[in-house]
Design an enzyme around this catalytic site. Structure first.
Site, mmCIF file in Angstrom:
data_model
loop_
_atom_site.group_PDB
_atom_site.id
_atom_site.type_symbol
_atom_site.label_atom_id
_atom_site.label_comp_id
_atom_site.label_asym_id
_atom_site.label_seq_id
_atom_site.Cartn_x
_atom_site.Cartn_y
_atom_site.Cartn_z
ATOM 1 N N HIS A 182 -92.767 -24.744 23.902
ATOM 2 C CA HIS A 182 -93.864 -25.172 24.780
ATOM 3 C C HIS A 182 -95.135 -24.398 24.436
ATOM 4 C CE1 HIS A 182 -90.988 -27.322 27.248
ATOM 5 N NE2 HIS A 182 -90.308 -26.215 27.496
ATOM 6 N N ARG B 244 -96.593 -26.987 28.275
ATOM 7 C CA ARG B 244 -95.846 -26.021 29.091
ATOM 8 C C ARG B 244 -95.088 -26.738 30.202
ATOM 9 N NH1 ARG B 244 -98.310 -23.040 33.501
ATOM 10 N NH2 ARG B 244 -96.956 -21.297 34.153
ATOM 11 N N ALA B 245 -93.784 -26.534 30.253
ATOM 12 C CA ALA B 245 -92.947 -27.260 31.211
ATOM 13 C C ALA B 245 -93.302 -26.924 32.651
ATOM 14 C CB ALA B 245 -91.472 -26.964 30.939
ATOM 15 N N HIS C 27 -81.579 -25.413 27.638
ATOM 16 C CA HIS C 27 -81.024 -24.173 28.206
ATOM 17 C C HIS C 27 -79.502 -24.151 28.084
ATOM 18 C CE1 HIS C 27 -84.652 -25.523 30.597
ATOM 19 N NE2 HIS C 27 -85.118 -24.553 29.813
ATOM 20 N N GLU D 3 -87.089 -21.729 22.672
ATOM 21 C CA GLU D 3 -88.102 -21.721 23.730
ATOM 22 C C GLU D 3 -88.890 -20.410 23.694
ATOM 23 O OE1 GLU D 3 -88.480 -23.234 28.382
ATOM 24 O OE2 GLU D 3 -86.597 -22.371 27.689
#
Length: 354
Positions: free
Chosen positions: A8, A71-72, A223, A284
């Site tokens: 991100h 960016r999440a 994740h 990430e």
């Protein structure tokens, strides 16, 4: 080549966040007419934001290319309405495109969708098409919970989502299922809400018949798949009790997991439980966990080290994880970026020695 499927733009120039703050503040004025405006970010500012962060870490850790998205946490689809989300998403996606254009050998773009609570996902189709057809993006991030922790949208297997899925299949792009900020005080965003979202999405896929209707649709659950690999027996048993097909048949042709798991035992478990065909390398980096593990002296998110150190992983499976599976899941990955052997383990030098 080593492809990191989960990155991100967390280091974007400050003008992006300043624009967002102005946008949110304007929502308080009922007479304000929404306006997209401009960011005023130069190419040099983009370079400066990446050279000391993502690009530096690519070089140090021995990875080649990051599949890069906004960016999440910043998606925050719960804020404002569909126009708010559209303007914000367009700015974020345009910035990703500029980063990818400046560093085409280092980044490939994935878009943020202009989702909004209660608004049909069909509303996202125009931006998805723009990003894929005009900006050259290869995928999208899909938020299964636009309410920010209250889960008010239908499950991902509901036909409410089908218009978007039809377009994804047409464009041959996958989605990474990724929640955003948590508005629920019971759920810490990156420590609970993110993992909840990953786990919930998988269970929705198990209970639905989405992949019967869309046999080529593909999702990446980030994740490390949330709690799924650790409780694989639970999900196999639940599917069996519900008279569902075995997981290998039900979901594993369509659902993939990344390696954003920040310790060796976690990666070892992921590699032992989930078939190598369903795992994509990811870190990430410059993301949720930026610190150095005092037990190892290395950054928690330096996940290549964990995959390199995994015992019993064949050369063939390692290549699948590092690049082959990403090319399969993201068929729009530029063909000119040829498949080259992945690099070996990075130097054993720790952050203590730097």
């Amino acid at each position: 080549m080593i492809i990191d499927c989960h990155g991100h733009y967390t280091t974007a120039p400050k003008q992006l966040e300043e624009w967002r703050k102005r946008q949110i503040a304007a929502l308080e004025d009922s007479k304000h007419a929404p306006s997209k405006g401009t960011l005023g970010i130069s190419d040099d500012e983009i370079r400066a934001s990446l050279e000391g962060a993502q690009l530096k870490q690519q070089r140090e850790r021995g990875t080649d290319l990051t599949i890069f998205s906004p960016r999440a946490m910043g998606m925050s689809h719960h804020i404002g309405d569909e126009t708010t989300s559209r303007h914000w998403s367009e700015h974020c996606n345009d910035l990703i495109h500029r980063a990818c254009s400046l560093y085409p050998e280092n980044f490939a773009g994935v878009c943020q969708l202009p989702q909004s609570p209660g608004v049909s996902p069909a509303n996202c189709i125009a931006e998805l098409e723009r990003c894929v057809k005009e900006l050259g993006f290869i995928g999208c991030n899909l938020n299964p919970d636009t309410s920010g922790g209250y889960w008010k949208d239908p499950p991902l297997t509901d036909k409410w989502w089908y218009p978007l899925y039809e377009k994804m299949v047409e464009l041959e792009v996958p989605a990474m299922v990724h929640v955003s900020a948590s508005c629920n005080p019971s759920f810490h965003a990156t420590g609970a809400h993110y993992i909840n979202g990953d786990t919930t999405a998988f269970m929705q896929f198990v209970t639905g018949d989405l992949f019967r209707d869309f046999p080529t649709l593909k999702f990446i659950i980030p994740h490390g798949g949330g709690a799924v690999p650790y409780h694989w027996g639970r999900y196999r048993g639940l599917a069996q009790d519900m008279k569902r097909p075995p997981l290998a048949e039900l979901v594993m042709n369509n659902v993939f997991f990344d390696t954003c798991v920040y310790h060796q035992p976690g990666i070892d478990l992921l590699l032992k439980v989930i078939p190598a065909d369903n795992i994509l390398f990811a870190s990430e980096m410059v993301g949720a966990v930026k610190g150095v593990d005092p037990e190892t002296g290395f950054n928690y998110d330096d996940t290549k080290r964990y995959v390199d150190a995994a015992k019993g992983l064949s050369r063939e499976d390692r290549e699948k994880i590092f690049q082959g599976n990403a090319r399969k899941v993201y068929p729009r990955f530029p063909a000119q970026r040829g498949s080259i052997p992945s690099r070996g383990p990075a130097s054993p030098r720790s952050n203590r020695e730097k």
